[in-house]
Design an enzyme around this catalytic site. Structure first.
Site, PDB file in Angstrom:
ATOM      1  N   GLU A 130      -4.372   1.844  -0.022  1.00 52.47           N
ATOM      2  CA  GLU A 130      -4.084   1.480   1.367  1.00 52.47           C
ATOM      3  C   GLU A 130      -5.125   2.054   2.305  1.00 52.47           C
ATOM      4  O   GLU A 130      -5.494   1.424   3.303  1.00 52.47           O
ATOM      5  CB  GLU A 130      -2.684   1.976   1.752  1.00 52.47           C
ATOM      6  CG  GLU A 130      -2.167   1.439   3.082  1.00 52.47           C
ATOM      7  CD  GLU A 130      -2.561   2.278   4.286  1.00 52.47           C
ATOM      8  OE1 GLU A 130      -2.389   1.799   5.423  1.00 52.47           O
ATOM      9  OE2 GLU A 130      -3.042   3.416   4.092  1.00 52.47           O
ATOM     10  N   ASP A 164      -2.119   6.536  -2.674  1.00 50.65           N
ATOM     11  CA  ASP A 164      -3.407   7.148  -2.369  1.00 50.65           C
ATOM     12  C   ASP A 164      -3.362   7.961  -1.090  1.00 50.65           C
ATOM     13  O   ASP A 164      -2.499   7.780  -0.234  1.00 50.65           O
ATOM     14  CB  ASP A 164      -4.488   6.074  -2.258  1.00 50.65           C
ATOM     15  CG  ASP A 164      -4.144   5.017  -1.210  1.00 50.65           C
ATOM     16  OD1 ASP A 164      -3.078   4.386  -1.338  1.00 50.65           O
ATOM     17  OD2 ASP A 164      -4.927   4.841  -0.255  1.00 50.65           O
TER      18      ASP A 164
END
Length: 581
Positions: free
Chosen positions: A241, A172
């Protein structure tokens, strides 16, 4: 073939316990997104334009910051290709650019993958892209999907008795603000490569699709070279994250723990700092081996409201304001212990760089034997805003809510205090400090006081102040910067940069140290898997490049990217050749 696993979501954070009421029976007074020490040190040193004369202080004849022993892999078939072949670099840039063009953005609040697969459509595109871009990885490694989107690659070694190497990264990226899209030098999702500057531009280019692609590409090249690993190699890729990893790493880590057991990994490598060029010839690689802790404290002032024409001495907003004022004007004490990883970096800078003033160099180098010099060193660090927060617990009021109407007294005012907990402190000690100041204000204004369900001062006719701790994470265990595992890691870095990347710069000196993050990576969920966790990306990163992470014009040097590929290649081979459990 890809296997899919539906794993349950574990508790919030590892190694964090809800404080009990007994913890707070006695109150005591304690007198930049992810930020690495290298960035902070460079910010200070770069303020000097030329070396400072050192005539007033001599550097010790036997320096403590020494170059690690070099570890050269005997199997190095493609190292020169990775670092110096133009076509390899072009292909590597193309692979990274393609990943950047897939906008795997993650917000603060996200649905579960099973509940809304369409929300994660770009992640599925990225998975397909990986399959097409790294065919050998996907034909030779076991690929598993954990919680639909977490990717787990396993390259089975020939000796199952050996501890695996674990690489990490996250799929991400933080969202790009569409309102300032035009502020980017190149479109943020273009993955544009500028040959003149050697920069690859775009969101995720430096956080951390670069690392993710380097890990996949390093393994792909080893497979292309016919390499067979004796030790199992694992690649664990989370997908959230940037929103604390609640559905990605938080599920992947216990999945691995159940499969392999505690302390089962030889080492864990994740995103982190890289090499800093302190002056013309000096480079320091600070592998982050520690992270500060984290806790949010929600504080609420409960009153009784009413019409504003009949005002109390202080509204709940006023009481909250005074409490905030007291907390901000009584920060946590500085605690600069010599086992703080930032001391190792400062020591290297003091011994080998001419940019620090003599009195600062002397304070750094004599701190282990001179209490007065240690005090000077603490004062030096405390006087620089970019460094001081690495030697204390921080406290920032980030959210506040109170009042609904101009002529109505606020019945409730609440605010959230974010803390990054010093590595020598704890969540409990941090919350106790907040509770102390809340008690001071409660007693002054005649309010009750509670902590979670514990009544510390009974509620009064005016109301009460409540505190609750949230998102608790103790400081990370400090990974060793000595011993066999560290020596192979540091020796690989030393060989790659001293003997290969900087080989033509004959007077270049490379040193490898530990380092400290004030933020937290996905490694916070992996503590139980290894004592040897190093957050490091093998590239040379200028300060202006690091400042673009999570910001406009994020970019990375393509040369730094291929050096990260070479590190993955060499490190896997070195651990196989030199590692022992």
């Amino acid at each position: 073939m890809t296997e899919t696993h539906h794993a349950p979501l574990p508790d919030v954070y590892p190694s964090s316990k809800q404080p009990t009421s007994s913890t707070y029976s006695k109150c005591k007074k304690f007198g930049l997104p992810l930020i690495g020490l290298l960035t902070l040190l460079l910010a200070y040193i770069s303020s000097f334009t030329k070396p400072v004369p050192n005539s007033t202080f001599d550097v010790p004849a036997s320096p403590q910051c020494k170059k690690p022993q070099v570890y050269r892999p005997s199997f190095n078939k493609s190292v020169n290709l990775i670092l110096n072949d133009k076509q390899f670099k072009i292909d590597s840039i193309r692979k990274l650019s393609g990943a950047i063009q897939i906008p795997t953005e993650i917000s603060d609040t996200n649905p579960l993958p099973n509940d809304d697969p369409e929300y994660y459509s770009e992640f599925f595109k990225l998975h397909k892209y990986f399959e097409e871009t790294f065919p050998l990885v996907h034909s030779h490694l076991k690929v598993e999907k954990v919680n639909q989107l977490g990717l787990l690659y396993t390259w089975e070694g020939t000796d199952p008795s050996l501890k695996p190497i674990l690489f990490m990264a996250h799929q991400d990226v933080v969202p790009v603000n569409r309102e300032i899209w035009d502020s980017w030098q190149y479109p943020p999702l273009s993955g544009h490569y500028d040959q003149e500057t050697d920069y690859v531009w775009g969101r995720g280019s430096n956080d951390c699709k670069n690392l993710m692609l380097a890990e996949l590409e390093g393994i792909e090249q080893l497979l292309a070279d016919g390499y067979q690993t004796e030790r199992t190699v694992i690649l664990s890729l989370g997908f959230d994250e940037e929103s604390s990893g609640f559905m990605g790493a938080k599920v992947l880590a216990p999945f691995l723990l159940e499969r392999y057991g505690p302390d089962s990994m030889f080492s864990i490598i994740d995103e982190g700092a890289g090499l800093l060029r302190l002056d013309k010839n000096l480079y320091i690689a600070a592998a982050v081996n520690a992270e500060k802790g984290y806790v949010d404290v929600r504080i609420s002032i409960h009153g009784h409201g009413g019409h504003s024409s009949v005002q109390p001495d202080h509204t709940t907003i006023g009481v909250a304001s005074e409490l905030i004022y007291m907390m901000e004007n009584h920060p946590f004490d500085y605690n600069f212990s010599l086992d703080n990883p930032i001391y190792d970096v400062l020591q290297c800078a003091a011994e080998h760089s001419g940019f620090l003033p003599p009195h600062v160099r002397e304070a750094i180098l004599k701190a282990p034997v001179d209490e007065g010099k240690r005090k000077v060193l603490t004062e030096f660090a405390a006087s620089h805003p970019d460094i001081r927060d690495l030697i204390r617990t921080t406290r920032a009021v980030d959210v506040i809510n109170g009042g609904v109407k101009a002529n109505a007294l606020p019945g409730l005012t609440s605010f959230i205090v974010n803390h990054r907990v010093d590595i020598h402190s704890s969540v409990n000690e941090t919350v106790e400090n907040d509770l102390y100041w809340a008690r001071v204000i409660a007693e002054k204004h005649g309010y009750g006081l509670t902590f979670h369900d514990e009544i510390i001062i009974p509620e009064t006719k005016l109301g009460h102040i409540s505190l609750a701790s949230e998102k608790m994470l103790e400081p990370a265990p400090v990974s060793p910067t000595s011993g066999h595992v560290w020596e192979i890691f540091a020796g690989t870095v030393q060989n790659l940069f001293q003997n290969e990347i900087l080989a033509e710069q004959k007077d270049a000196d490379v040193y490898v140290t530990g380092g400290l993050f004030s933020g937290n990576t996905d490694t916070k969920y992996y503590w139980g898997l290894s004592k040897n966790i190093y957050r490091f990306v093998a590239g040379i990163f200028p300060f202006d490049q690091l400042r673009t992470i999570h910001s406009v014009n994020e970019h990375i040097s393509a040369s730094s990217h291929v050096s990260a590929v070479a590190f993955v290649y060499e490190y896997i081979v070195n651990v196989n050749e030199y590692g022992h459990d």
